[in-house]
Scaffold this motif. Structure first.
Motif, PDB file in Angstrom:
ATOM      1  N   LEU A 209       2.239   8.179 -13.669  1.00 23.48           N
ATOM      2  CA  LEU A 209       1.499   9.436 -13.914  1.00 23.48           C
ATOM      3  C   LEU A 209       0.007   9.159 -14.042  1.00 23.48           C
ATOM      4  CD1 LEU A 209       3.093  11.764 -16.613  1.00 23.48           C
ATOM      5  CD2 LEU A 209       2.709  12.233 -14.203  1.00 23.48           C
ATOM      6  N   GLU A 210      -0.292   8.137 -14.821  1.00 22.94           N
ATOM      7  CA  GLU A 210      -1.693   7.786 -15.053  1.00 22.94           C
ATOM      8  C   GLU A 210      -2.374   7.349 -13.760  1.00 22.94           C
ATOM      9  OE1 GLU A 210      -2.866   4.689 -18.102  1.00 22.94           O
ATOM     10  OE2 GLU A 210      -1.639   6.132 -19.229  1.00 22.94           O
ATOM     11  N   ALA A 211      -1.655   6.558 -12.963  1.00 29.25           N
ATOM     12  CA  ALA A 211      -2.253   6.017 -11.738  1.00 29.25           C
ATOM     13  C   ALA A 211      -2.478   7.112 -10.703  1.00 29.25           C
ATOM     14  CB  ALA A 211      -1.340   4.933 -11.163  1.00 29.25           C
ATOM     15  N   GLU A 212      -1.542   8.066 -10.618  1.00 30.26           N
ATOM     16  CA  GLU A 212      -1.667   9.124  -9.603  1.00 30.26           C
ATOM     17  C   GLU A 212      -2.731  10.142  -9.963  1.00 30.26           C
ATOM     18  OE1 GLU A 212       1.775  11.367  -8.500  1.00 30.26           O
ATOM     19  OE2 GLU A 212       1.920  10.169  -6.681  1.00 30.26           O
ATOM     20  N   GLY A 213      -2.929  10.336 -11.243  1.00 33.13           N
ATOM     21  CA  GLY A 213      -3.856  11.374 -11.681  1.00 33.13           C
ATOM     22  C   GLY A 213      -3.167  12.731 -11.666  1.00 33.13           C
ATOM     23  N   LEU A 214      -3.924  13.762 -12.019  1.00 35.55           N
ATOM     24  CA  LEU A 214      -3.335  15.093 -12.161  1.00 35.55           C
ATOM     25  C   LEU A 214      -2.994  15.694 -10.813  1.00 35.55           C
ATOM     26  CD1 LEU A 214      -5.495  16.773 -14.927  1.00 35.55           C
ATOM     27  CD2 LEU A 214      -3.130  15.951 -15.067  1.00 35.55           C
ATOM     28  N   GLN A 215      -1.845  16.369 -10.751  1.00 32.88           N
ATOM     29  CA  GLN A 215      -1.530  17.112  -9.524  1.00 32.88           C
ATOM     30  C   GLN A 215      -2.516  18.277  -9.385  1.00 32.88           C
ATOM     31  OE1 GLN A 215      -0.333  20.369  -9.578  1.00 32.88           O
ATOM     32  NE2 GLN A 215      -0.118  20.539 -11.789  1.00 32.88           N
ATOM     33  N   GLN A 216      -2.738  18.661  -8.132  1.00 33.05           N
ATOM     34  CA  GLN A 216      -3.794  19.639  -7.871  1.00 33.05           C
ATOM     35  C   GLN A 216      -3.259  21.050  -7.656  1.00 33.05           C
ATOM     36  OE1 GLN A 216      -7.061  18.564  -7.613  1.00 33.05           O
ATOM     37  NE2 GLN A 216      -6.437  16.460  -8.026  1.00 33.05           N
ATOM     38  N   PHE A 217      -1.922  21.201  -7.489  1.00 36.95           N
ATOM     39  CA  PHE A 217      -1.508  22.524  -7.007  1.00 36.95           C
ATOM     40  C   PHE A 217      -1.034  23.521  -8.054  1.00 36.95           C
ATOM     41  CE2 PHE A 217       2.036  19.647  -5.908  1.00 36.95           C
ATOM     42  CZ  PHE A 217       1.393  18.699  -5.132  1.00 36.95           C
TER      43      PHE A 217
ATOM     44  N   ARG B   3       0.849  -1.205   0.000  1.00 36.79           N
ATOM     45  CA  ARG B   3       0.000   0.000   0.000  1.00 36.79           C
ATOM     46  C   ARG B   3       0.870   1.235   0.000  1.00 36.79           C
ATOM     47  NH1 ARG B   3      -5.194  -0.547   2.994  1.00 36.79           N
ATOM     48  NH2 ARG B   3      -4.445   0.980   4.484  1.00 36.79           N
ATOM     49  N   LEU B   4       0.618   2.131  -0.954  1.00 37.37           N
ATOM     50  CA  LEU B   4       1.357   3.396  -1.015  1.00 37.37           C
ATOM     51  C   LEU B   4       0.399   4.545  -0.722  1.00 37.37           C
ATOM     52  CD1 LEU B   4       3.934   5.035  -1.678  1.00 37.37           C
ATOM     53  CD2 LEU B   4       3.167   5.050  -4.068  1.00 37.37           C
ATOM     54  N   HIS B   5       0.733   5.312   0.311  1.00 40.81           N
ATOM     55  CA  HIS B   5      -0.051   6.502   0.655  1.00 40.81           C
ATOM     56  C   HIS B   5       0.556   7.652  -0.141  1.00 40.81           C
ATOM     57  CE1 HIS B   5      -1.904   4.478   4.247  1.00 40.81           C
ATOM     58  NE2 HIS B   5      -0.840   3.713   4.045  1.00 40.81           N
ATOM     59  N   SER B   6      -0.274   8.311  -0.933  1.00 40.19           N
ATOM     60  CA  SER B   6       0.304   9.249  -1.898  1.00 40.19           C
ATOM     61  C   SER B   6      -0.544  10.503  -2.087  1.00 40.19           C
ATOM     62  CB  SER B   6       0.490   8.548  -3.241  1.00 40.19           C
ATOM     63  OG  SER B   6      -0.711   8.543  -3.949  1.00 40.19           O
ATOM     64  N   VAL B   7       0.123  11.522  -2.595  1.00 40.81           N
ATOM     65  CA  VAL B   7      -0.545  12.745  -3.058  1.00 40.81           C
ATOM     66  C   VAL B   7      -0.086  12.919  -4.497  1.00 40.81           C
ATOM     67  CG1 VAL B   7      -0.578  15.278  -2.858  1.00 40.81           C
ATOM     68  CG2 VAL B   7      -0.658  13.861  -0.780  1.00 40.81           C
ATOM     69  N   ALA B   8      -1.020  13.119  -5.409  1.00 39.67           N
ATOM     70  CA  ALA B   8      -0.642  13.289  -6.817  1.00 39.67           C
ATOM     71  C   ALA B   8       0.304  14.479  -6.941  1.00 39.67           C
ATOM     72  CB  ALA B   8      -1.884  13.507  -7.666  1.00 39.67           C
ATOM     73  N   GLY B   9       1.399  14.286  -7.685  1.00 37.60           N
ATOM     74  CA  GLY B   9       2.337  15.385  -7.914  1.00 37.60           C
ATOM     75  C   GLY B   9       3.283  15.627  -6.751  1.00 37.60           C
ATOM     76  N   SER B  10       3.424  14.659  -5.858  1.00 30.17           N
ATOM     77  CA  SER B  10       4.315  14.848  -4.692  1.00 30.17           C
ATOM     78  C   SER B  10       5.454  13.824  -4.730  1.00 30.17           C
ATOM     79  CB  SER B  10       3.527  14.688  -3.398  1.00 30.17           C
ATOM     80  OG  SER B  10       3.400  13.313  -3.094  1.00 30.17           O
ATOM     81  N   ARG B  11       6.248  13.823  -3.663  1.00 30.53           N
ATOM     82  CA  ARG B  11       7.370  12.884  -3.620  1.00 30.53           C
ATOM     83  C   ARG B  11       6.941  11.415  -3.644  1.00 30.53           C
ATOM     84  NH1 ARG B  11       8.862  17.196  -0.302  1.00 30.53           N
ATOM     85  NH2 ARG B  11      11.054  17.794  -0.148  1.00 30.53           N
ATOM     86  N   SER B  12       5.674  11.129  -3.411  1.00 33.87           N
ATOM     87  CA  SER B  12       5.235   9.727  -3.477  1.00 33.87           C
ATOM     88  C   SER B  12       5.400   9.178  -4.898  1.00 33.87           C
ATOM     89  CB  SER B  12       3.789   9.581  -3.002  1.00 33.87           C
ATOM     90  OG  SER B  12       2.951  10.507  -3.642  1.00 33.87           O
ATOM     91  N   PHE B  13       5.479  10.088  -5.874  1.00 37.65           N
ATOM     92  CA  PHE B  13       5.664   9.646  -7.257  1.00 37.65           C
ATOM     93  C   PHE B  13       6.964   8.848  -7.405  1.00 37.65           C
ATOM     94  CE2 PHE B  13       6.937   9.895 -11.639  1.00 37.65           C
ATOM     95  CZ  PHE B  13       5.755   9.670 -12.324  1.00 37.65           C
ATOM     96  N   ARG B  14       7.995   9.284  -6.648  1.00 47.14           N
ATOM     97  CA  ARG B  14       9.283   8.579  -6.739  1.00 47.14           C
ATOM     98  C   ARG B  14       9.104   7.084  -6.443  1.00 47.14           C
ATOM     99  NH1 ARG B  14      12.264  12.896  -2.725  1.00 47.14           N
ATOM    100  NH2 ARG B  14      13.044  14.319  -4.310  1.00 47.14           N
ATOM    101  N   VAL B  15       8.337   6.819  -5.397  1.00 48.36           N
ATOM    102  CA  VAL B  15       8.171   5.429  -4.937  1.00 48.36           C
ATOM    103  C   VAL B  15       7.282   4.655  -5.900  1.00 48.36           C
ATOM    104  CG1 VAL B  15       7.331   4.009  -3.030  1.00 48.36           C
ATOM    105  CG2 VAL B  15       8.535   6.160  -2.547  1.00 48.36           C
ATOM    106  N   LEU B  16       6.198   5.317  -6.333  1.00 44.53           N
ATOM    107  CA  LEU B  16       5.274   4.637  -7.247  1.00 44.53           C
ATOM    108  C   LEU B  16       5.995   4.250  -8.538  1.00 44.53           C
ATOM    109  CD1 LEU B  16       2.389   3.709  -7.730  1.00 44.53           C
ATOM    110  CD2 LEU B  16       1.873   5.985  -8.656  1.00 44.53           C
ATOM    111  N   TRP B  17       6.750   5.207  -9.066  1.00 41.37           N
ATOM    112  CA  TRP B  17       7.484   4.964 -10.305  1.00 41.37           C
ATOM    113  C   TRP B  17       8.456   3.794 -10.124  1.00 41.37           C
ATOM    114  CZ3 TRP B  17      11.674   8.944 -12.212  1.00 41.37           C
ATOM    115  CH2 TRP B  17      12.267   8.473 -13.384  1.00 41.37           C
TER     116      TRP B  17
END
Ligand SMILES: N[C@@H](CCC(=O)N[C@@H](CS)C(=O)NCC(=O)O)C(=O)O
Length: 222
Positions: free
Chosen positions: A203-211, A6-20
């Protein structure tokens, strides 16, 4: 039986590093998405996992891990068959550690700029002086990357590594504050990593960043 990751993430954040990196390893985590603006990261349940209320958090191997760099190192250590990190004693180990951690030097500069330019609730709270200094510091911090990438495709001569997963995504954010056109080798590198199927999948899985609401943020007038 495959373990649930399980990865706890925010789209467009450092969690992208781990997901990728997980996707580069052929692993498919369950994604739990949070919204920083809604205060999700201050929820007591989340704070029990991440004491500073930050993403990423990764649940894997019966462990709860926070800090993207630690997670990336842990994944490489426990899954060495992917060859994404030179082991202690191997060639380019020192460079690997340097770039892995240097990504946070850049990440922190971007974070400071995000706070000033994006997250402060009132533009009057911004400091043009601080923004100007941080933009210069960010531009300086990109120069060593440009120098190394003139001669090689990835941060290590041996090819793609977890150091790229730490660094690559940070460059996407840096481009909102520094004109990357001044760094042609870095631009080519950015395009190279963004073309990787695992990067695209993340990118696709996280969806668009919000900020970010624009491509480039100029330093405001003092
Ligand atoms: N050094 C930490 C930094 C984590 C971090 O600051 N994450 C940001 C998103 S990129 C965050 O969760 N910010 C929420 C906040 O500051 O409240 C890491 O690499 O994991």
């Amino acid at each position: 039986m495959t373990e649930k990751i399980r990865l706890h993430s925010v789209a467009g954040s450092r969690s992208f590093r781990v997901l990728w990196l997980l996707y580069e390893m052929g692993l498919s985590p369950e994604l739990l998405s949070y919204d920083i603006a809604k205060g999700d990261l201050r929820d007591p349940e989340f704070l029990a996992l991440s004491p500073a209320g930050r993403v990423p958090v990764l649940e894997i191997d019966g462990l709860v891990l926070f800090e993207s760099g630690a997670i990336v190192e842990y994944l490489c250590e426990t899954r060495p068959e992917h060859g994404f990190a030179p082991a202690p004693g191997e060639e380019e180990r020192a460079q690997f550690l340097t770039w892995l951690h240097y990504a946070e030097t850049i990440g922190t500069l971007v974070q400071n700029l995000n706070l000033q330019q994006v997250f402060l609730p009132d533009p009057a709270m911004r400091s043009p002086t601080v923004i100007g200094i941080e933009v210069k510091r960010l531009a300086i911090s990109l120069k060593p990357l440009e120098r190394v990438l003139v001669n090689q495709e990835f941060l290590l001569r041996r090819g793609f590594s977890a150091a790229d997963a730490m660094m690559g995504f940070t460059l996407e954010s840096a481009g909102h504050y520094v004109h990357l056109e001044k760094f042609p080798a870095l631009m080519a590198y950015k395009a190279r990593i963004e073309a990787r199927p695992a990067y695209q999948r993340a990118l696709e899985a996280e969806g668009l960043q919000q900020f970010y609401d624009r491509d480039f943020y100029e330093v405001p007038q003092a």
